[in-house]
Design a protein around this motif. Structure first.
Motif, PDB file in Angstrom:
ATOM      1  N   ALA A 271      20.904  47.386  54.904  1.00 54.43           N
ATOM      2  CA  ALA A 271      21.426  47.901  53.638  1.00 54.43           C
ATOM      3  C   ALA A 271      20.309  48.232  52.661  1.00 54.43           C
ATOM      4  O   ALA A 271      19.223  47.645  52.698  1.00 54.43           O
ATOM      5  CB  ALA A 271      22.366  46.875  53.010  1.00 54.43           C
ATOM      6  N   ILE A 272      20.594  49.188  51.778  1.00 55.76           N
ATOM      7  CA  ILE A 272      19.770  49.446  50.605  1.00 55.76           C
ATOM      8  C   ILE A 272      20.669  49.273  49.384  1.00 55.76           C
ATOM      9  O   ILE A 272      21.876  49.501  49.463  1.00 55.76           O
ATOM     10  CB  ILE A 272      19.137  50.853  50.613  1.00 55.76           C
ATOM     11  CG1 ILE A 272      20.225  51.934  50.492  1.00 55.76           C
ATOM     12  CG2 ILE A 272      18.300  51.063  51.857  1.00 55.76           C
ATOM     13  CD1 ILE A 272      19.660  53.318  50.204  1.00 55.76           C
ATOM     14  N   PRO A 273      20.123  48.836  48.251  1.00 51.99           N
ATOM     15  CA  PRO A 273      20.973  48.604  47.068  1.00 51.99           C
ATOM     16  C   PRO A 273      21.391  49.905  46.395  1.00 51.99           C
ATOM     17  O   PRO A 273      20.571  50.792  46.150  1.00 51.99           O
ATOM     18  CB  PRO A 273      20.069  47.771  46.153  1.00 51.99           C
ATOM     19  CG  PRO A 273      18.681  48.132  46.557  1.00 51.99           C
ATOM     20  CD  PRO A 273      18.727  48.436  48.019  1.00 51.99           C
ATOM     21  N   ILE A 274      22.684  50.022  46.119  1.00 53.58           N
ATOM     22  CA  ILE A 274      23.237  51.169  45.402  1.00 53.58           C
ATOM     23  C   ILE A 274      23.947  50.641  44.164  1.00 53.58           C
ATOM     24  O   ILE A 274      24.805  49.761  44.267  1.00 53.58           O
ATOM     25  CB  ILE A 274      24.235  51.951  46.273  1.00 53.58           C
ATOM     26  CG1 ILE A 274      23.547  52.493  47.530  1.00 53.58           C
ATOM     27  CG2 ILE A 274      24.871  53.075  45.477  1.00 53.58           C
ATOM     28  CD1 ILE A 274      22.540  53.576  47.273  1.00 53.58           C
ATOM     29  N   GLU A 275      23.582  51.145  43.004  1.00 53.75           N
ATOM     30  CA  GLU A 275      24.259  50.740  41.773  1.00 53.75           C
ATOM     31  C   GLU A 275      25.587  51.468  41.666  1.00 53.75           C
ATOM     32  O   GLU A 275      25.624  52.704  41.700  1.00 53.75           O
ATOM     33  CB  GLU A 275      23.378  51.058  40.565  1.00 53.75           C
ATOM     34  CG  GLU A 275      22.124  50.194  40.509  1.00 53.75           C
ATOM     35  CD  GLU A 275      21.699  49.924  39.090  1.00 53.75           C
ATOM     36  OE1 GLU A 275      22.510  49.336  38.342  1.00 53.75           O
ATOM     37  OE2 GLU A 275      20.578  50.280  38.734  1.00 53.75           O
ATOM     38  N   ARG A 276      26.663  50.715  41.558  1.00 53.98           N
ATOM     39  CA  ARG A 276      27.983  51.332  41.494  1.00 53.98           C
ATOM     40  C   ARG A 276      28.532  51.391  40.062  1.00 53.98           C
ATOM     41  O   ARG A 276      29.577  51.991  39.836  1.00 53.98           O
ATOM     42  CB  ARG A 276      28.968  50.587  42.379  1.00 53.98           C
ATOM     43  CG  ARG A 276      29.083  49.096  42.122  1.00 53.98           C
ATOM     44  CD  ARG A 276      30.044  48.461  43.096  1.00 53.98           C
ATOM     45  NE  ARG A 276      30.103  47.005  42.948  1.00 53.98           N
ATOM     46  CZ  ARG A 276      30.894  46.217  43.677  1.00 53.98           C
ATOM     47  NH1 ARG A 276      31.679  46.742  44.591  1.00 53.98           N
ATOM     48  NH2 ARG A 276      30.885  44.905  43.513  1.00 53.98           N
ATOM     49  N   THR A 277      27.848  50.755  39.128  1.00 57.39           N
ATOM     50  CA  THR A 277      28.325  50.771  37.746  1.00 57.39           C
ATOM     51  C   THR A 277      27.708  51.896  36.926  1.00 57.39           C
ATOM     52  O   THR A 277      28.185  52.200  35.839  1.00 57.39           O
ATOM     53  CB  THR A 277      28.018  49.433  37.060  1.00 57.39           C
ATOM     54  OG1 THR A 277      26.598  49.174  37.134  1.00 57.39           O
ATOM     55  CG2 THR A 277      28.768  48.298  37.744  1.00 57.39           C
ATOM     56  N   LYS A 278      26.638  52.513  37.448  1.00 62.13           N
ATOM     57  CA  LYS A 278      26.001  53.612  36.729  1.00 62.13           C
ATOM     58  C   LYS A 278      25.238  54.478  37.727  1.00 62.13           C
ATOM     59  O   LYS A 278      24.949  54.060  38.847  1.00 62.13           O
ATOM     60  CB  LYS A 278      25.041  53.091  35.653  1.00 62.13           C
ATOM     61  CG  LYS A 278      23.890  52.259  36.209  1.00 62.13           C
ATOM     62  CD  LYS A 278      22.984  51.764  35.098  1.00 62.13           C
ATOM     63  CE  LYS A 278      21.834  50.917  35.646  1.00 62.13           C
ATOM     64  NZ  LYS A 278      20.936  50.447  34.578  1.00 62.13           N
ATOM     65  N   VAL A 279      24.921  55.674  37.313  1.00 60.31           N
ATOM     66  CA  VAL A 279      24.158  56.590  38.158  1.00 60.31           C
ATOM     67  C   VAL A 279      22.696  56.159  38.135  1.00 60.31           C
ATOM     68  O   VAL A 279      22.094  56.020  37.065  1.00 60.31           O
ATOM     69  CB  VAL A 279      24.292  58.039  37.659  1.00 60.31           C
ATOM     70  CG1 VAL A 279      23.442  58.971  38.511  1.00 60.31           C
ATOM     71  CG2 VAL A 279      25.754  58.462  37.697  1.00 60.31           C
ATOM     72  N   SER A 280      22.133  55.913  39.310  1.00 63.11           N
ATOM     73  CA  SER A 280      20.759  55.439  39.406  1.00 63.11           C
ATOM     74  C   SER A 280      19.935  56.433  40.226  1.00 63.11           C
ATOM     75  O   SER A 280      20.235  56.691  41.389  1.00 63.11           O
ATOM     76  CB  SER A 280      20.712  54.053  40.067  1.00 63.11           C
ATOM     77  OG  SER A 280      19.380  53.669  40.323  1.00 63.11           O
ATOM     78  N   ARG A 281      18.894  56.983  39.601  1.00 63.60           N
ATOM     79  CA  ARG A 281      18.025  57.903  40.327  1.00 63.60           C
ATOM     80  C   ARG A 281      17.227  57.178  41.397  1.00 63.60           C
ATOM     81  O   ARG A 281      16.885  57.768  42.428  1.00 63.60           O
ATOM     82  CB  ARG A 281      17.083  58.591  39.337  1.00 63.60           C
ATOM     83  CG  ARG A 281      17.780  59.550  38.377  1.00 63.60           C
ATOM     84  CD  ARG A 281      16.770  60.278  37.514  1.00 63.60           C
ATOM     85  NE  ARG A 281      17.424  61.227  36.617  1.00 63.60           N
ATOM     86  CZ  ARG A 281      16.782  62.007  35.763  1.00 63.60           C
ATOM     87  NH1 ARG A 281      15.446  61.945  35.687  1.00 63.60           N
ATOM     88  NH2 ARG A 281      17.435  62.845  34.981  1.00 63.60           N
ATOM     89  N   THR A 282      16.931  55.897  41.170  1.00 64.31           N
ATOM     90  CA  THR A 282      16.160  55.139  42.153  1.00 64.31           C
ATOM     91  C   THR A 282      16.916  55.025  43.461  1.00 64.31           C
ATOM     92  O   THR A 282      16.354  55.253  44.539  1.00 64.31           O
ATOM     93  CB  THR A 282      15.837  53.741  41.599  1.00 64.31           C
ATOM     94  OG1 THR A 282      15.141  53.863  40.360  1.00 64.31           O
ATOM     95  CG2 THR A 282      14.993  52.960  42.594  1.00 64.31           C
ATOM     96  N   SER A 283      18.201  54.660  43.400  1.00 65.14           N
ATOM     97  CA  SER A 283      19.016  54.522  44.604  1.00 65.14           C
ATOM     98  C   SER A 283      19.143  55.858  45.330  1.00 65.14           C
ATOM     99  O   SER A 283      19.004  55.937  46.555  1.00 65.14           O
ATOM    100  CB  SER A 283      20.401  53.986  44.243  1.00 65.14           C
ATOM    101  OG  SER A 283      20.312  52.724  43.616  1.00 65.14           O
ATOM    102  N   ALA A 284      19.419  56.918  44.584  1.00 64.57           N
ATOM    103  CA  ALA A 284      19.576  58.237  45.199  1.00 64.57           C
ATOM    104  C   ALA A 284      18.272  58.710  45.827  1.00 64.57           C
ATOM    105  O   ALA A 284      18.277  59.277  46.932  1.00 64.57           O
ATOM    106  CB  ALA A 284      20.051  59.235  44.151  1.00 64.57           C
ATOM    107  N   GLN A 285      17.160  58.449  45.161  1.00 58.57           N
ATOM    108  CA  GLN A 285      15.864  58.866  45.692  1.00 58.57           C
ATOM    109  C   GLN A 285      15.543  58.124  46.977  1.00 58.57           C
ATOM    110  O   GLN A 285      15.063  58.720  47.950  1.00 58.57           O
ATOM    111  CB  GLN A 285      14.772  58.625  44.646  1.00 58.57           C
ATOM    112  CG  GLN A 285      13.366  59.024  45.083  1.00 58.57           C
ATOM    113  CD  GLN A 285      13.211  60.512  45.262  1.00 58.57           C
ATOM    114  OE1 GLN A 285      13.945  61.292  44.652  1.00 58.57           O
ATOM    115  NE2 GLN A 285      12.262  60.917  46.095  1.00 58.57           N
ATOM    116  N   GLN A 286      15.807  56.815  47.002  1.00 59.83           N
ATOM    117  CA  GLN A 286      15.534  56.029  48.198  1.00 59.83           C
ATOM    118  C   GLN A 286      16.389  56.493  49.369  1.00 59.83           C
ATOM    119  O   GLN A 286      15.900  56.652  50.494  1.00 59.83           O
ATOM    120  CB  GLN A 286      15.780  54.545  47.923  1.00 59.83           C
ATOM    121  CG  GLN A 286      15.402  53.641  49.085  1.00 59.83           C
ATOM    122  CD  GLN A 286      15.645  52.178  48.779  1.00 59.83           C
ATOM    123  OE1 GLN A 286      16.246  51.838  47.753  1.00 59.83           O
ATOM    124  NE2 GLN A 286      15.198  51.301  49.654  1.00 59.83           N
TER     125      GLN A 286
END
Length: 325
Positions: free
Chosen positions: A159-174
């Motif tokens: 798994a990789i961490p995905i923020e579900r409460t807000k849009v996160s560029r870090t998660s999308a980039q990873q």
């Protein structure tokens, strides 16, 4: 009559442990007495000290989980533990594998989400060559809450961490970097498990990554895991399940992520219709635009539960009175 300090000390009980604790300097005090650079530099008055960035949650680094030793350990865990456990607990019936025959390279698997069993079940039935070159977008606040759960989530399910409460560029980039490196992704676009057995509106994560990385999305419908381990339950109960893979989808020209996410949700709804009826009836309803929504009817809670019928979570039945006739 005044009492001398010596006599007062004799009258009062002395707690030797408390005295020793007061006399013993704390560890932080000892650290503060060390010279720089053995101790952190002091912060000038009026300057706010820098905050330490959290090492868990969305900031947890999962790069080590794609090293060769971690990948080898994950293969052993999936093949030796997860798959046998799912065969015994879920007895999955898999359909639609033939629809993936022409696919090559990385893809995004987008599935509905009813239970924590969804993840290990899909890990055990997603076919090669994707099963062991796969990462999962998992909720940062749930699976990466501390160092232990973070390490287990990264190692066991990739798994990789995905923020579900807000849009996160870090998660999308990873996620985009891993897809561009040849990894496939499993994501639950609903953002969380179903609270009542019906689906929730799909978010745009899968659609966005498909557009950005130019990879197809494979819609997947999972049926029956809510009867094994529904939300709020901690004891799994064996029950048969069904996993249906759909035809790969690609965004149309000038289609944005929101419109594509709606089309992905509709494709999963068509697979749900196929799983509960048959292929021919499901195709007829899809052609006519009358496929039942994943989100269920907009009625009261008891009517939504009643509409689920046999697909709803199993509840413990009350024991019947013995027949003494």
């Amino acid at each position: 009559m005044p009492v001398s300090r010596g006599k007062l000390a004799k009258r009062l009980p002395v707690n030797a442990g408390a005295v020793a604790r007061l006399a013993r300097p704390s560890a932080s005090a000892l650290v503060r007495k060390l010279p720089f650079p053995l101790a952190p530099a002091s912060v000038p008055v009026g300057v706010e000290p820098p905050r330490r960035e959290s090492k868990v949650g969305a900031n947890y680094d999962t790069e080590w989980a794609r090293s060769y030793p971690a990948r080898a350990a994950r293969v052993l865990l999936v093949e030796g533990v997860v798959r046998p456990a799912m065969e015994a607990l879920a007895r999955p019936q898999v359909r639609g594998i033939d629809r993936l025959g022409s696919l090559e390279g990385p893809v995004v698997f987008a599935a509905n989400h009813h239970s924590h069993v969804d993840t290990p079940l899909l890990l055990s039935v997603i076919p090669e060559p994707w099963r062991h070159h796969l990462f999962i977008g998992a909720a940062a606040d749930y699976f990466f809450g501390n160092q232990l759960t973070s390490a287990l989530s990264a190692l066991v399910i990739g798994a990789i961490p995905i923020e579900r409460t807000k849009v996160s560029r870090t998660s999308a980039q990873q996620a985009a970097e891993l897809i561009n490196d040849g990894w496939s992704m499993l994501i639950f676009p609903e953002g969380g498990r179903s609270p009542d057995g019906w689906g929730q509106a799909f978010r745009g994560g899968a659609a966005y990554l498909s557009l950005r990385c130019e990879v197809p999305v494979v819609p997947v419908h999972v049926e029956g895991t809510g009867r094994i381990l529904r939300k709020g339950s901690s004891i799994p109960r064996p029950s048969p399940t069904q996993v249906t893979f759909g035809w790969p989808l690609r965004p149309d020209e000038d289609e944005d992520s929101r419109a594509f996410a709606t089309r992905i949700e509709r494709a999963v709804a068509e697979l749900a219709d196929e799983a509960t009826t048959d292929w021919w009836q499901a195709r007829r309803r899809a052609h006519a635009g009358t496929t039942p929504s994943l989100q269920g009817p907009a009625v009261g809670a008891w009517r939504r539960a009643w509409a689920l019928g046999e697909r709803g979570p199993k509840r413990r039945r009350r024991p019947a009175w013995p027949d003494l006739g």
